[in-house]
Design an enzyme around this catalytic site. Structure first.
Site, PDB file in Angstrom:
ATOM      1  CB  THR A 230      -0.884   0.069   1.259  1.00 42.74           C
ATOM      2  OG1 THR A 230      -0.039   0.205   2.415  1.00 42.74           O
ATOM      3  CG2 THR A 230      -1.764  -1.138   1.396  1.00 42.74           C
ATOM      4  CG  ASP A 231       1.100   6.008  -0.955  1.00 44.47           C
ATOM      5  OD1 ASP A 231       2.096   6.123  -0.197  1.00 44.47           O
ATOM      6  OD2 ASP A 231       0.818   6.857  -1.813  1.00 44.47           O
ATOM      7  CD1 TRP A 232       4.891   4.913   5.282  1.00 41.68           C
ATOM      8  CD2 TRP A 232       4.719   3.760   3.380  1.00 41.68           C
ATOM      9  NE1 TRP A 232       5.931   3.998   5.235  1.00 41.68           N
ATOM     10  CE2 TRP A 232       5.849   3.278   4.078  1.00 41.68           C
ATOM     11  CE3 TRP A 232       4.407   3.167   2.164  1.00 41.68           C
ATOM     12  CZ2 TRP A 232       6.660   2.261   3.610  1.00 41.68           C
ATOM     13  CZ3 TRP A 232       5.215   2.148   1.680  1.00 41.68           C
ATOM     14  CH2 TRP A 232       6.316   1.706   2.398  1.00 41.68           C
ATOM     15  N   GLY A 234      -2.369   3.831   3.375  1.00 36.92           N
ATOM     16  CA  GLY A 234      -3.266   3.757   2.227  1.00 36.92           C
ATOM     17  C   GLY A 234      -4.284   2.636   2.301  1.00 36.92           C
TER      18      GLY A 234
END
Length: 756
Positions: A230-232, A234
């Site tokens: 995931t994006d942080w 996210g």
């Protein structure tokens, strides 16, 4: 230790599996001592190793350890040089390896849908082929050093406003041809070890829990074998993410997601097989990292030299009236602009690096000419957007006394950064007012821009030269000085269109949308595809860039006159000659115009490019493979090849394409079914009923005109009969019901069954 993945999976408890689906801290993964699984570390990129040492802040925004700061994506992409991107990726990989970093979060390859996106400085291009080829080269270079790359943000992440919740509403064709195409190229050509999903929703489903995106397209269609992170912060609903194929959540959240996964499995809401699949991808990556345990010692001096080369190669000379550049070393030069001594060389946000070494423009200029020949004035306060009259007056005074005035200006961190979008294409008015005033005081004015994305230039007609340096990293000062004085011949080409007005951009009416959604109504007509198709004149076109020498293209050719799917790829060739007096590099660009009869197509689509170095008078033959000509057919949910005559254009920008060739293509498009609304024109070339269709069209025209030769009526019927539904032929007696039924059976391949 290399793990026996299936054996380990069988022995793991559900709790242990769930623990590997999320991180430990901000940058590291959880260890599992029972299986001798150790943590591995990842860190921000993509223009350098942004590693925090000691205690990490929760958003990873505080000062990091020193590292080589390479140019940002907008500058790197303007090099149009895959070999250079490989070198940059390799250099960053070596530095990461020395810091025991296993994965770098980069490159960022999202499309530049609007010039207002605050993170455009980090992205490569508005064209998926250019961004895909450059991104793949970066990944290959990095992973060759034993460090995994992480292309991001997958997918349709094209704005900062509302980025964690916005629903990007994109039609399937646009998604496939533009916003997914770039990732497809990177995945298939470089096999990245990790891929980062984006925050946003895509057509109502968050990317981090979008099974169509993460499993059906990424893994089944493209064959991706790596890990998806995931994006942080996210994650939306973590069990749904696991079910969709979102393998790893970062950063860790103290076990909250672990418990959610366990409870979902126990409640029968999540299959443990889905958890196993995520863990399997984690363990595959872990094994890959274990095989790459060699240590390297980075050569920071060499990396700085690569940074100098990258900044120079990515700088674009936009204007050079009266050949004012390169500058003579015996001229008196007024150096103006705060950016000359305190340059803006990188973007704001998660990629902001603590540069290992800085080449300031002023310092580099003093190494070329004596300080006695140079004067300096700040011209503006970089913290203030409004003009400061005292600073402008000082700049005017030194400009009047000089032979040449060189202004360093652009966009400040307050105007573009991760986390927010730009509100205007304008630079700060303090910069614009300064340029106007100095140009009035000295007609020999040169502007050097330090910005991450396009700006308007209301003063363009008042200055002699403009050098777009973008955000050139720690070596931006050296690159600018080298180009200004001709030690380097500029060879950069714009990887994005500079619009004359914000209103001209195709996304203008649909960016950034509202708080809940944004519609990509411009469809496939992003960037130059729109400007070329709508005949809208930009300030500077895609692919544009000047040189201190001149080039000519000749003898264009294609390797085959005709092409059909399954044939050997078509190669386009031409001769490139340096017709000037300086050595230099030219970027040969190949664009294609498809017939556009089966589907609406842009007037131009980039399908190949190469960069070539030539000594004065030297001529070389270049060969460029023609990239995939297919388009996405939403009716068939497949890539199809449109038949007909394709126009191939070769040149050095999207507006300068002097060589024109033709390629005959055999199409693949087949209708799913034919029915009574099928138009007569669709059948004229059909192998079984084409002759009948032509005869029927002639007979219908004669019947409707009564045999009278009236030019207007004849023309009307010739055109209108192409769009004549079979139903009308039935109702006018030209196609009785039983014959219509038989015809449709033939068209749909049912005639044999009917006879049986």
């Amino acid at each position: 230790m290399i793990l026996e993945i299936e054996k380990v999976l069988q022995e793991m408890t559900l709790e242990e599996k769930a623990s590997l689906c999320s991180g430990l801290g901000y940058w590291d993964t959880k260890p599992l001592e029972r299986f001798q699984i150790e943590s591995f570390v990842m860190t921000d990129g993509p223009n350098g190793v942004r590693m925090q040492e000691g205690t990490n802040d929760r958003f990873g925004l505080n000062e990091s350890a020193k590292a080589t700061c390479f140019p940002t994506g907008s500058c790197l992409a303007s090099s149009w040089d895959t070999d250079l991107l490989y070198q940059v990726g390799a250099a960053i990989g070596r530095e990461a390896k020395a810091k025991n970093v296993s994965l770098v979060l980069g490159p960022a390859v999202n499309m530049k849908r609007s010039p207002l996106c605050g993170r455009n400085f980090e992205y490569l291009s508005e064209d998926p082929l250019l961004a895909g080829k450059l991104g793949a080269a970066y990944v290959k270079g990095m992973q060759k050093q034993g460090v995994g790359a992480t292309p991001k943000h997958f997918a349709a992440n094209n704005q900062e406003r509302f980025r964690q919740t916005i629903d990007s509403r994109v039609d399937e064709r646009t998604l496939r041809e533009i916003y997914l195409r770039v990732f497809e190229i990177v995945v298939k050509e470089s096999a990245p070890w990790m891929l980062m999903s984006s925050y946003n929703q895509i057509n109502g489903c968050f990317a981090s829990q979008n099974r169509k995106l993460l499993t059906d397209i990424l893994r089944k269609d493209w064959g991706y074998q790596g890990l998806v992170v995931t994006d942080w912060y996210g994650t939306n609903v973590r069990p749904l993410g696991v079910a969709a194929g979102q393998d790893l959540e970062m950063p860790g959240n103290g076990g909250i997601s672990d418990r959610e996964i366990i409870e979902a499995v126990q409640a029968g809401e999540l299959s443990e097989d889905a958890v196993d699949e995520c863990v399997r991808h984690f363990l595959m990556l872990y094994n890959t990292l274990q095989k790459e345990d060699t240590q390297v010692k980075p050569d920071y001096e060499e990396n700085h030299r690569i940074a100098v080369k990258a900044a120079a190669e990515g700088s674009v000379l936009l204007k050079n009236e009266d050949k004012i550049l390169p500058l003579s070393e015996n001229k008196k030069i007024a150096v103006i602009g705060s950016f000359a001594k305190k340059p803006r060389y990188q973007g704001g946000g998660s990629s902001h690096l603590n540069a290992n070494h800085m080449d300031y423009p002023w310092d580099q200029l003093t190494q070329i000419v004596s300080k006695e020949q140079l004067t300096y004035a700040a011209g503006y306060d970089p913290e203030v957007n409004e003009p400061v009259e005292e600073l402008i007056e000082e700049a005017k005074n030194i400009a009047e006394a000089a032979d040449v005035a060189v202004i360093f200006c652009g966009l400040t961190d307050n105007f573009e950064s991760e986390g927010f979008d730009r509100e205007t294409l304008s630079m700060p008015e303090s910069h614009n007012a300064l340029i106007r005033a100095v140009a009035k005081a000295n007609p020999n004015t040169v502007v050097v821009l330090e910005n991450g994305s396009p700006v308007t230039m209301p003063w363009l007609g008042e200055v002699k030269a403009v050098l777009e340096s973008y955000l050139g990293g720690e070596a931006a000062g050296s690159a600018a000085a080298d180009i200004l004085f001709g030690r380097v011949n500029p060879s950069g080409k714009l990887a994005e269109t500079f619009p004359a007005r914000l209103e001209d951009n195709p996304s203008y009416l649909n960016f950034p949308g509202c708080s809940s959604y944004v519609e990509y109504r411009e469809g496939i007509f992003i960037g130059y595809r729109y400007y070329a198709s709508a005949d809208v004149k930009p300030l500077f076109p895609f692919g544009y860039g000047l040189s201190y020498t001149t080039f000519s293209l000749s003898d264009g050719a294609v390797s085959a006159a005709a092409y059909k799917r399954g044939d050997q790829p078509v190669t386009v060739s031409c001769k490139v000659k340096n017709t000037g007096s300086r050595a230099g590099k030219e970027v040969v660009q190949v664009y294609v115009k498809a017939p556009g009869t089966e589907a609406v197509r842009p007037k131009l689509e980039l399908k190949g490019f190469t960069k070539v170095f030539l000594e004065p008078g030297e001529e070389k033959q270049v060969e460029i493979p023609l990239f995939d000509l297919d388009y996405w057919n939403p009716d068939l949910s497949s890539w199809e090849l449109e038949g007909g005559a394709y126009e191939i254009r070769i040149g050095n920008s999207s507006e300068n394409l002097p060589l024109k060739l033709e390629l005959q293509v055999t199409g693949t498009v087949k209708r799913k079914t034919y029915d009574h609304n099928t138009m007569l024109g669709e059948l004229l070339e059909h192998e079984k009923v084409g002759e009948w269709a032509k005869d029927t069209r002639r007979a219908f025209t004669i019947e409707m005109t009564g045999g009278i030769e009236n030019t207007h009526t004849k023309l009307l019927l010739e055109k209108s009969t192409l769009e004549l539904p079979l139903l009308v032929l039935r109702n006018t007696g030209f196609l009785p019901p039983e014959k219509l039924k038989t015809l449709l059976e033939v068209l749909n391949g049912q005639e044999e069954r009917t006879q049986e």
